[in-house]
Write a protein that holds these residues in place. Sequence first.
Motif, PDB file in Angstrom:
ATOM      1  N   GLN A 160     -26.285  11.526  28.017  1.00 18.03           N
ATOM      2  CA  GLN A 160     -25.705  12.771  28.515  1.00 18.03           C
ATOM      3  C   GLN A 160     -26.630  13.331  29.574  1.00 18.03           C
ATOM      4  OE1 GLN A 160     -24.432  15.872  25.659  1.00 18.03           O
ATOM      5  NE2 GLN A 160     -25.456  17.357  26.989  1.00 18.03           N
ATOM      6  N   LEU A 161     -26.139  13.442  30.783  1.00 18.93           N
ATOM      7  CA  LEU A 161     -26.954  13.928  31.889  1.00 18.93           C
ATOM      8  C   LEU A 161     -26.857  15.446  31.967  1.00 18.93           C
ATOM      9  CD1 LEU A 161     -26.050  11.088  34.358  1.00 18.93           C
ATOM     10  CD2 LEU A 161     -28.257  11.453  33.239  1.00 18.93           C
ATOM     11  N   ALA A 162     -27.964  16.108  31.707  1.00 17.99           N
ATOM     12  CA  ALA A 162     -28.111  17.567  31.660  1.00 17.99           C
ATOM     13  C   ALA A 162     -27.700  18.085  30.290  1.00 17.99           C
ATOM     14  CB  ALA A 162     -27.310  18.272  32.741  1.00 17.99           C
ATOM     15  N   SER A 163     -28.325  19.174  29.895  1.00 15.28           N
ATOM     16  CA  SER A 163     -27.966  19.830  28.648  1.00 15.28           C
ATOM     17  C   SER A 163     -26.735  20.706  28.859  1.00 15.28           C
ATOM     18  CB  SER A 163     -29.138  20.666  28.144  1.00 15.28           C
ATOM     19  OG  SER A 163     -28.772  21.424  27.016  1.00 15.28           O
ATOM     20  N   GLU A 164     -26.836  21.658  29.798  1.00 12.74           N
ATOM     21  CA  GLU A 164     -25.711  22.536  30.129  1.00 12.74           C
ATOM     22  C   GLU A 164     -25.789  22.877  31.608  1.00 12.74           C
ATOM     23  OE1 GLU A 164     -25.139  24.947  25.865  1.00 12.74           O
ATOM     24  OE2 GLU A 164     -25.786  26.034  27.662  1.00 12.74           O
ATOM     25  N   LEU A 165     -24.992  22.222  32.413  1.00 14.37           N
ATOM     26  CA  LEU A 165     -25.004  22.510  33.846  1.00 14.37           C
ATOM     27  C   LEU A 165     -24.612  23.958  34.126  1.00 14.37           C
ATOM     28  CD1 LEU A 165     -23.471  19.333  35.549  1.00 14.37           C
ATOM     29  CD2 LEU A 165     -25.874  20.045  35.494  1.00 14.37           C
ATOM     30  N   ASP A 186     -22.796  23.463  41.403  1.00 14.01           N
ATOM     31  CA  ASP A 186     -21.912  22.548  40.664  1.00 14.01           C
ATOM     32  C   ASP A 186     -21.533  21.348  41.525  1.00 14.01           C
ATOM     33  OD1 ASP A 186     -21.955  24.240  38.486  1.00 14.01           O
ATOM     34  OD2 ASP A 186     -19.974  25.112  38.879  1.00 14.01           O
ATOM     35  N   ALA A 187     -21.163  21.594  42.763  1.00 18.09           N
ATOM     36  CA  ALA A 187     -20.749  20.504  43.653  1.00 18.09           C
ATOM     37  C   ALA A 187     -21.902  19.536  43.891  1.00 18.09           C
ATOM     38  CB  ALA A 187     -20.239  21.069  44.980  1.00 18.09           C
ATOM     39  N   ARG A 188     -23.095  20.071  44.087  1.00 19.69           N
ATOM     40  CA  ARG A 188     -24.258  19.223  44.321  1.00 19.69           C
ATOM     41  C   ARG A 188     -24.599  18.419  43.064  1.00 19.69           C
ATOM     42  NH1 ARG A 188     -28.992  21.575  45.366  1.00 19.69           N
ATOM     43  NH2 ARG A 188     -29.637  20.092  46.961  1.00 19.69           N
ATOM     44  N   ALA A 189     -24.449  19.044  41.898  1.00 26.48           N
ATOM     45  CA  ALA A 189     -24.727  18.345  40.643  1.00 26.48           C
ATOM     46  C   ALA A 189     -23.774  17.181  40.428  1.00 26.48           C
ATOM     47  CB  ALA A 189     -24.642  19.324  39.468  1.00 26.48           C
ATOM     48  N   ARG A 220     -14.599  28.721  32.711  1.00 29.53           N
ATOM     49  CA  ARG A 220     -13.485  27.819  32.998  1.00 29.53           C
ATOM     50  C   ARG A 220     -13.581  27.197  34.385  1.00 29.53           C
ATOM     51  NH1 ARG A 220      -7.059  29.235  32.018  1.00 29.53           N
ATOM     52  NH2 ARG A 220      -6.214  27.220  32.757  1.00 29.53           N
ATOM     53  N   ALA A 221     -13.898  28.000  35.403  1.00 28.46           N
ATOM     54  CA  ALA A 221     -13.960  27.476  36.769  1.00 28.46           C
ATOM     55  C   ALA A 221     -15.059  26.430  36.900  1.00 28.46           C
ATOM     56  CB  ALA A 221     -14.178  28.608  37.760  1.00 28.46           C
ATOM     57  N   CYS A 222     -16.199  26.691  36.271  1.00 28.08           N
ATOM     58  CA  CYS A 222     -17.299  25.728  36.309  1.00 28.08           C
ATOM     59  C   CYS A 222     -16.895  24.428  35.634  1.00 28.08           C
ATOM     60  CB  CYS A 222     -18.536  26.313  35.647  1.00 28.08           C
ATOM     61  SG  CYS A 222     -19.897  25.158  35.459  1.00 28.08           S
ATOM     62  N   TYR A 223     -16.230  24.527  34.495  1.00 29.37           N
ATOM     63  CA  TYR A 223     -15.820  23.313  33.791  1.00 29.37           C
ATOM     64  C   TYR A 223     -14.892  22.471  34.653  1.00 29.37           C
ATOM     65  CZ  TYR A 223     -15.250  20.350  29.730  1.00 29.37           C
ATOM     66  OH  TYR A 223     -15.288  19.282  28.868  1.00 29.37           O
ATOM     67  N   GLN A 224     -13.996  23.127  35.351  1.00 29.64           N
ATOM     68  CA  GLN A 224     -13.090  22.396  36.237  1.00 29.64           C
ATOM     69  C   GLN A 224     -13.848  21.762  37.400  1.00 29.64           C
ATOM     70  OE1 GLN A 224     -10.049  24.824  38.100  1.00 29.64           O
ATOM     71  NE2 GLN A 224      -8.646  23.101  38.234  1.00 29.64           N
ATOM     72  N   ARG A 225     -14.773  22.510  38.000  1.00 28.13           N
ATOM     73  CA  ARG A 225     -15.514  21.990  39.152  1.00 28.13           C
ATOM     74  C   ARG A 225     -16.372  20.776  38.804  1.00 28.13           C
ATOM     75  NH1 ARG A 225     -16.620  27.698  40.290  1.00 28.13           N
ATOM     76  NH2 ARG A 225     -18.654  27.450  39.278  1.00 28.13           N
ATOM     77  N   THR A 226     -16.886  20.749  37.585  1.00 30.00           N
ATOM     78  CA  THR A 226     -17.817  19.687  37.213  1.00 30.00           C
ATOM     79  C   THR A 226     -17.132  18.474  36.583  1.00 30.00           C
ATOM     80  OG1 THR A 226     -18.240  20.910  35.163  1.00 30.00           O
ATOM     81  CG2 THR A 226     -19.833  21.180  36.967  1.00 30.00           C
ATOM     82  N   HIS A 227     -15.799  18.451  36.584  1.00 27.59           N
ATOM     83  CA  HIS A 227     -15.077  17.325  35.997  1.00 27.59           C
ATOM     84  C   HIS A 227     -14.010  16.759  36.932  1.00 27.59           C
ATOM     85  CE1 HIS A 227     -16.985  19.046  32.437  1.00 27.59           C
ATOM     86  NE2 HIS A 227     -16.819  17.880  31.871  1.00 27.59           N
ATOM     87  N   PRO A 228     -14.357  16.479  38.179  1.00 26.06           N
ATOM     88  CA  PRO A 228     -13.380  15.831  39.054  1.00 26.06           C
ATOM     89  C   PRO A 228     -13.051  14.424  38.547  1.00 26.06           C
ATOM     90  CG  PRO A 228     -15.547  15.753  40.049  1.00 26.06           C
ATOM     91  CD  PRO A 228     -15.684  16.629  38.829  1.00 26.06           C
TER      92      PRO A 228
END
Length: 345
Positions: A160-165, A186-189, A220-228
Motif C-alpha cells: 500500500q503506497l502511502a498511509s492516507e494521501l 492529489d494529481a501529482r501523487a 469525496r472529491a479527493c477520493y475521486q481524484r486519487t482513483h482514476p
Amino acid sequence: MPRVTVTVRDSGGQGATATANYTITPPVLGGYYLSGGADPTADMTGGNFRSLTQYRSFADGYVFPGYNRPWLVTLGRAGVQVNMVLELKHYGAPDTGPQTFTVDGVKYTVPAPAMTIQQRPSTVWPKAYGYSQVLAGQCDGLFARALSQYRTMGFGVNIQLASELDTDHEFGTTEAGKQYTWAESDARAVQAVTYIVNWFRAKELPQGTTFSVGLGGFDRACYQRTHPEALMSRLDFLQWNVYATNASHTALDRFRRTKDWAVVDLGPVALSRPVLIAEWGVRVAEIPDQAGWIGTVPPAIARLNAERGPIIERTNYFNSGWGTLSPKATGLAALRAAYARPPYA
C-alpha cells in the motif's frame, strides 16, 4: 460457475429435477495492527486473526521485514496476509540528509527529501520525498533497496503506497519551495504512485504481490481524484480507513460512507477491485462501550458485502491512536468474538 442438480422421486416413481448455480464466498479476513509496529503475536494468538497491517518509510534502511522484526516473517509464512504500507514520508532513518548505499552490487545516491506534507497549521510539517523527485528517478535506489529485502521474505504482501494521501494533502504540500493545493497534490501523487507501481511491476516480484494506494476516505472529491481508471488498472485493491469518533457513528454508516462514494463516482475498473480496510477503530472517549461497538461490525460488513459495489475482503483493527483498545483485554476479547462470526468465520 459451480452447479448443483437435485432429483427427487415419490413412492409412485414420479420424479422432478432442479438445478441451481452457486458461488462459494471466501470469508472476510479479520486483521490487526499493534501500536508502534510492535510484535502482535501474543494478541493474535487464540483468535481468527488472518491479516496484518504494518508501516514503513522508504527512507528507512530496514523496510522488509523491518528492524528487529523477525516475527513478521514468521506470521507471513504461517499464512497471515500482510498489508505493508510503504511511505514517501521520512521516518526511521537517522537523519533527513542524502543517502548513499549499495544494493545488489549497484551504488545509489538518493537526495534529501524535498517535500513537506500534513501541513496542518501550528504543527511541525513532516518531510517526505517529493513527487517530482520520484518522477525524476531520484528515489529509485529506495525502491531497489526495499525490493531486494522483500525478495528474501518468502511470501507476497500487499504493498500500500502511502498511509492516507488525503491526510497528507489536506492543507496542501510544498516541494522544493513551491506550494501545491490539495487538488494539485492529489494529481501529482497519482503520477508518482503510478511511477512506483510500474517500477515494481517491471521487476521480478514474489508470488502473490498486490498493490493499493492509501486513503483515509474522509473527503469525496479527493477520493475521486486519487482513483482514476488508469491508475486503478495498475492496482489490486480499493482502500479506505474507518473510525468511529462520535457517539452517533454506527458500524454500518462508517464502513459504508466511502463505499457509497466509490459506487457513484468511480469507474468500472475501480469497482471491480475488492476492498482492504487497512485501519479501523473505535475511539473510547466518545464511545465508552468500545467492545459493544466492535460486536456490531460483523453484521455491518455482511450487509455491505450483500449490496451493490466492491466487496470488503480484509478489515485490520488499529490498536493505536483513535482505535486504542481500552481496556485492552476487553477489546481483544471483543475482536476475537467478532472475528469468530460470519462473515469472518
